[in-house]
Design a protein around this motif. Structure first.
Motif, PDB file in Angstrom:
ATOM      1  N   UNK A 234       0.811  -1.229   0.000  1.00 50.90           N
ATOM      2  CA  UNK A 234       0.000   0.000   0.000  1.00 50.90           C
ATOM      3  C   UNK A 234       0.842   1.276   0.000  1.00 50.90           C
ATOM      4  N   UNK A 235       1.912   1.379   0.805  1.00 48.60           N
ATOM      5  CA  UNK A 235       2.679   2.631   0.800  1.00 48.60           C
ATOM      6  C   UNK A 235       3.780   2.695  -0.263  1.00 48.60           C
ATOM      7  N   UNK A 236       3.942   1.619  -1.084  1.00 49.25           N
ATOM      8  CA  UNK A 236       5.040   1.584  -2.046  1.00 49.25           C
ATOM      9  C   UNK A 236       4.648   2.359  -3.305  1.00 49.25           C
ATOM     10  N   UNK A 237       5.431   3.373  -3.632  1.00 46.53           N
ATOM     11  CA  UNK A 237       5.138   4.224  -4.799  1.00 46.53           C
ATOM     12  C   UNK A 237       6.406   4.401  -5.624  1.00 46.53           C
ATOM     13  N   UNK A 238       6.200   4.721  -6.922  1.00 41.72           N
ATOM     14  CA  UNK A 238       7.315   5.047  -7.800  1.00 41.72           C
ATOM     15  C   UNK A 238       7.787   6.466  -7.519  1.00 41.72           C
ATOM     16  N   UNK A 239       9.079   6.676  -7.698  1.00 39.90           N
ATOM     17  CA  UNK A 239       9.634   8.021  -7.620  1.00 39.90           C
ATOM     18  C   UNK A 239       9.726   8.546  -9.049  1.00 39.90           C
ATOM     19  N   UNK A 240       8.730   9.345  -9.453  1.00 39.31           N
ATOM     20  CA  UNK A 240       8.621   9.850 -10.825  1.00 39.31           C
ATOM     21  C   UNK A 240       9.151  11.279 -10.846  1.00 39.31           C
ATOM     22  N   UNK A 241      10.208  11.512 -11.665  1.00 36.86           N
ATOM     23  CA  UNK A 241      10.894  12.798 -11.665  1.00 36.86           C
ATOM     24  C   UNK A 241      10.815  13.472 -13.030  1.00 36.86           C
ATOM     25  N   UNK A 242      10.682  14.798 -13.063  1.00 40.97           N
ATOM     26  CA  UNK A 242      10.754  15.520 -14.352  1.00 40.97           C
ATOM     27  C   UNK A 242      12.146  15.333 -14.961  1.00 40.97           C
ATOM     28  N   UNK A 243      12.182  15.184 -16.291  1.00 41.24           N
ATOM     29  CA  UNK A 243      13.476  14.945 -16.954  1.00 41.24           C
ATOM     30  C   UNK A 243      13.881  16.157 -17.774  1.00 41.24           C
ATOM     31  N   UNK A 244      14.778  16.932 -17.219  1.00 37.16           N
ATOM     32  CA  UNK A 244      15.388  18.074 -17.897  1.00 37.16           C
ATOM     33  C   UNK A 244      14.330  18.958 -18.563  1.00 37.16           C
ATOM     34  N   UNK A 245      14.512  19.243 -19.849  1.00 42.34           N
ATOM     35  CA  UNK A 245      13.588  20.143 -20.558  1.00 42.34           C
ATOM     36  C   UNK A 245      12.672  19.391 -21.507  1.00 42.34           C
ATOM     37  N   UNK A 246      12.437  18.101 -21.235  1.00 44.83           N
ATOM     38  CA  UNK A 246      11.672  17.276 -22.179  1.00 44.83           C
ATOM     39  C   UNK A 246      10.165  17.360 -21.971  1.00 44.83           C
ATOM     40  N   UNK A 247       9.732  18.044 -20.894  1.00 41.92           N
ATOM     41  CA  UNK A 247       8.302  18.151 -20.567  1.00 41.92           C
ATOM     42  C   UNK A 247       7.676  16.793 -20.268  1.00 41.92           C
ATOM     43  N   UNK A 248       8.481  15.829 -19.854  1.00 41.75           N
ATOM     44  CA  UNK A 248       7.950  14.522 -19.452  1.00 41.75           C
ATOM     45  C   UNK A 248       8.731  14.044 -18.229  1.00 41.75           C
ATOM     46  N   UNK A 249       8.556  12.756 -17.878  1.00 41.47           N
ATOM     47  CA  UNK A 249       9.111  12.253 -16.624  1.00 41.47           C
ATOM     48  C   UNK A 249       9.869  10.960 -16.868  1.00 41.47           C
ATOM     49  N   UNK A 250      10.668  10.580 -15.865  1.00 40.89           N
ATOM     50  CA  UNK A 250      11.334   9.280 -15.866  1.00 40.89           C
ATOM     51  C   UNK A 250      11.202   8.667 -14.483  1.00 40.89           C
ATOM     52  N   UNK A 251      11.412   7.335 -14.403  1.00 36.26           N
ATOM     53  CA  UNK A 251      11.380   6.629 -13.124  1.00 36.26           C
ATOM     54  C   UNK A 251      12.770   6.621 -12.508  1.00 36.26           C
ATOM     55  N   UNK A 252      12.829   6.954 -11.209  1.00 35.82           N
ATOM     56  CA  UNK A 252      14.072   6.784 -10.485  1.00 35.82           C
ATOM     57  C   UNK A 252      14.283   5.297 -10.248  1.00 35.82           C
ATOM     58  N   UNK A 253      15.512   4.860 -10.229  1.00 41.01           N
ATOM     59  CA  UNK A 253      15.818   3.431 -10.094  1.00 41.01           C
ATOM     60  C   UNK A 253      15.052   2.797  -8.932  1.00 41.01           C
TER      61      UNK A 253
END
Length: 597
Positions: A439-458
């Motif tokens: 239940x408390x486990x979530x992805x760490x989703x971070x903005x990626x530079x100037x791409x206007x989108x996101x990536x997953x932290x390891x």
């Protein structure tokens, strides 16, 4: 200075002068009030600390100190450095002003006179016990040293009086009396000590007589308790078990009080310089009392619990508490049987109760099985089918009803069903525990530079938890016990495998996207590889939508176990594979370099 001269003649200058005087008057009043409050605080503190023991250790928490002022004063901060063009604007109270000197004098006098007064008051306080007398004698040995320390403080104050005398200043009657009192305090205390020492001799003799009388009464009390304990050898009526248990516990409490009193009397005898009285009979009395206490308390408790286990609703019985109670009771009465070899009547009671407990002992596994927390309707149906008898527990169902049905004749069947229910309950709890951990486990989703989108932290922690839970779920698949939860186990195992596969595809996709995105952000590459550019653009659109979904809902177990998501990620990886092949061929033939983002 024509402007300044003009200003000094103006109404504004007069107004500002009035304002300054009002402010200064207010400031002086506030500071004087503050100093008065501080003085009263110190006086109160000195008074309350007069009874402070010499060995007191001050801690860090002074807020909760037992030495509190009578009221909490409000201190006013003295304003400093209020200047305009280096000219002092407001004046506060000077440290040598008469009012301030008077307050300082009060504090100085208090520190000496009050300490003398408190010392004298403590000296005349009559001790109530020999312990207080001994403690006071030890304190009186320190009085000369304390007077010596106080004399140093008084000498500093006397030097102020000497200066006033040199200036031919006439002291007020109050100041003169205060001075004389302070000077004569040490001699007065020493004279009082001689009187108190004589009084202490009389007090010690009085306490000695009281001690001897108390010890005579104490011996009589021990005789009485010894007779009461011995009388329990003839009390063998099991019907009065509760009454006898309460009575022997009351006696046992008195015997333990006597043990404390015996220690007190021996301590006082040492203070009197008397030989210590041997109170071994107290220890023997405790030893004699304990077996009767064990016998009747165990008998009373057993009769009480046995009645409850038979006639209270089955749902109210705690199986763990039941087992502990039975084992402890059996152990205690077995000891009682051995101890009362020389008291046949008491041994007979202990033997009778032991037989009752041993007769009930085989029912313990049945009760534990029927009260297994994993018992569900399907298990009662299983039990009914195995013993060919309808067993359907109700709210008021008791163990007596079970015995009437003859369940004691089907111990093996009850034990088997209880084992099945217990194993299934363990599986159910394990599944619920794993679900709760996600239940408390979530992805760490971070903005990626100037791409206007996101990536997953390891997500290393997510991967480790997935692997652990997959192994745990596989271990739950015991054919004998998983039937009731087979669908739930399979569903949960599928979710875990799907989450692992999705995560694998996702990280692979992200790695390829990060490698190719800089290249296809270049107009030159898009012109050279139009087919690959269109393919990457298609994949990039899918990727951005997926990452936006992940950013909006980061809970791993809500996001990942999704076949549609898995299919989209596989499509993305397929498209990226095509793009990578075309781009690699282009680099091999053109020898171009990869742009960086």
């Amino acid at each position: 200075m024509p402007c300044w001269d003009t200003y000094k003649l103006s109404s504004l200058c007069k107004l500002m002068a009035v304002v300054r005087l009002n402010l200064q008057d207010s400031l002086r009043s506030l500071v004087q009030d503050s100093l008065t409050s501080l003085t009263q605080l110190l006086l109160d503190a000195c008074h309350s600390l007069l009874t402070c023991p010499q060995d007191l250790v001050w801690g860090n928490d002074l807020i909760t100190s037992p030495y509190q002022p009578k009221k909490d004063p409000v201190f006013v901060f003295v304003l400093q450095k209020m200047f305009i063009h280096d000219v002092e604007w407001l004046e506060t109270v000077n440290v040598w002003e008469p009012e301030v000197k008077e307050l300082r004098k009060k504090i100085s006098n208090c520190l000496a006179c009050d300490m003398y007064s408190a010392m004298n008051e403590k000296l005349h306080k009559k001790p109530k016990r020999i312990e207080e007398l001994a403690e006071k004698r030890e304190w009186m040995k320190q009085i000369p040293e304390e007077l010596k320390n106080l004399k140093e403080l008084v000498n500093k104050t006397m030097s102020d009086y000497e200066m006033l005398e040199e200036l031919f200043y006439n002291l007020t009657n109050e100041d003169f009396n205060q001075k004389c009192t302070t000077i004569w305090w040490p001699q007065r205390i020493m004279n009082n000590m001689e009187t108190v020492v004589t009084q202490h001799v009389e007090d010690e003799e009085r306490f000695r007589k009281i001690q001897l009388a108390d010890q005579d009464s104490f011996e009589e009390r021990l005789d009485s308790l010894q007779m009461l304990v011995a009388g329990f050898a003839k009390n063998v009526d099991i019907e009065r078990a509760r009454e006898l248990s309460n009575k022997i516990q009351h006696i046992s409490k008195q015997v333990k009080e006597c043990q404390t009193m015996a220690q007190t009397y021996n301590t006082r005898e040492r203070l009197f310089g008397m030989p210590a009285t041997n109170y071994d009979r107290v220890h023997k009395l405790i030893k004699d009392c304990q077996p009767f206490d064990d016998l009747w308390k165990t008998t009373s408790d057993w009769l009480y619990w046995h009645e409850r286990w038979l006639n209270d609703p089955l749902s109210s019985i705690d199986p763990e508490q039941l087992e502990c109670t039975v084992k402890d009771a059996l152990k205690t009465v077995h000891t009682c049987v051995e101890h009362f070899k020389d008291i046949p009547d008491c041994q007979e009671v202990a033997t009778f109760i032991r037989k009752k407990i041993e007769d009930f002992l085989p029912y313990v596994p049945i009760l534990q099985g029927l009260r297994n927390p994993g018992m569900r309707s399907r298990h009662w149906e299983m039990l009914s089918e195995r013993i060919q008898m309808e067993v359907e527990p109700k709210a008021n169902w008791t163990f007596s009803h079970c015995l009437e049905l003859g369940l004691q004749n089907y111990m093996d069947d009850v034990a088997y069903v209880a084992e099945v229910s217990g194993k299934e309950h363990s599986i159910e709890q394990a599944l619920e525990k794993m679900e709760q951990e996600w239940l408390p486990v979530v992805f760490d989703v971070l903005p990626h530079k100037e791409t206007q989108t996101y990536i997953l932290k390891s997500p290393d922690g997510v991967s480790q938890l997935l692997n652990d839970h997959i192994v745990m779920t596989q271990n739950l698949s015991v054919p004998q016990f998983k039937t009731a939860f087979e669908g739930r186990i399979n569903t949960w195992e599928s979710k875990l495998h799907m989450t692992r596969d999705v995560l694998k595809e996702w990280l692979m996709c992200q790695s390829s996207w990060l490698n190719l995105k800089p290249a296809f952000s270049s107009d030159e590459i898009n012109r050279q590889l139009p087919v690959e550019a269109r393919t990457f653009k298609k994949m990039d659109g899918i990727w951005r939508r997926l990452m936006k979904t992940a950013f909006d809902n980061r809970k791993v177990m809500e996001l990942c176990p999704d076949a549609v998501l898995f299919a989209k990620l596989r499509l993305c990886n397929k498209l990226l594979g095509q793009v990578q092949k075309g781009f690699s061929d282009y680099l091999a033939t053109s020898g171009g370099s990869i742009p960086t983002l």
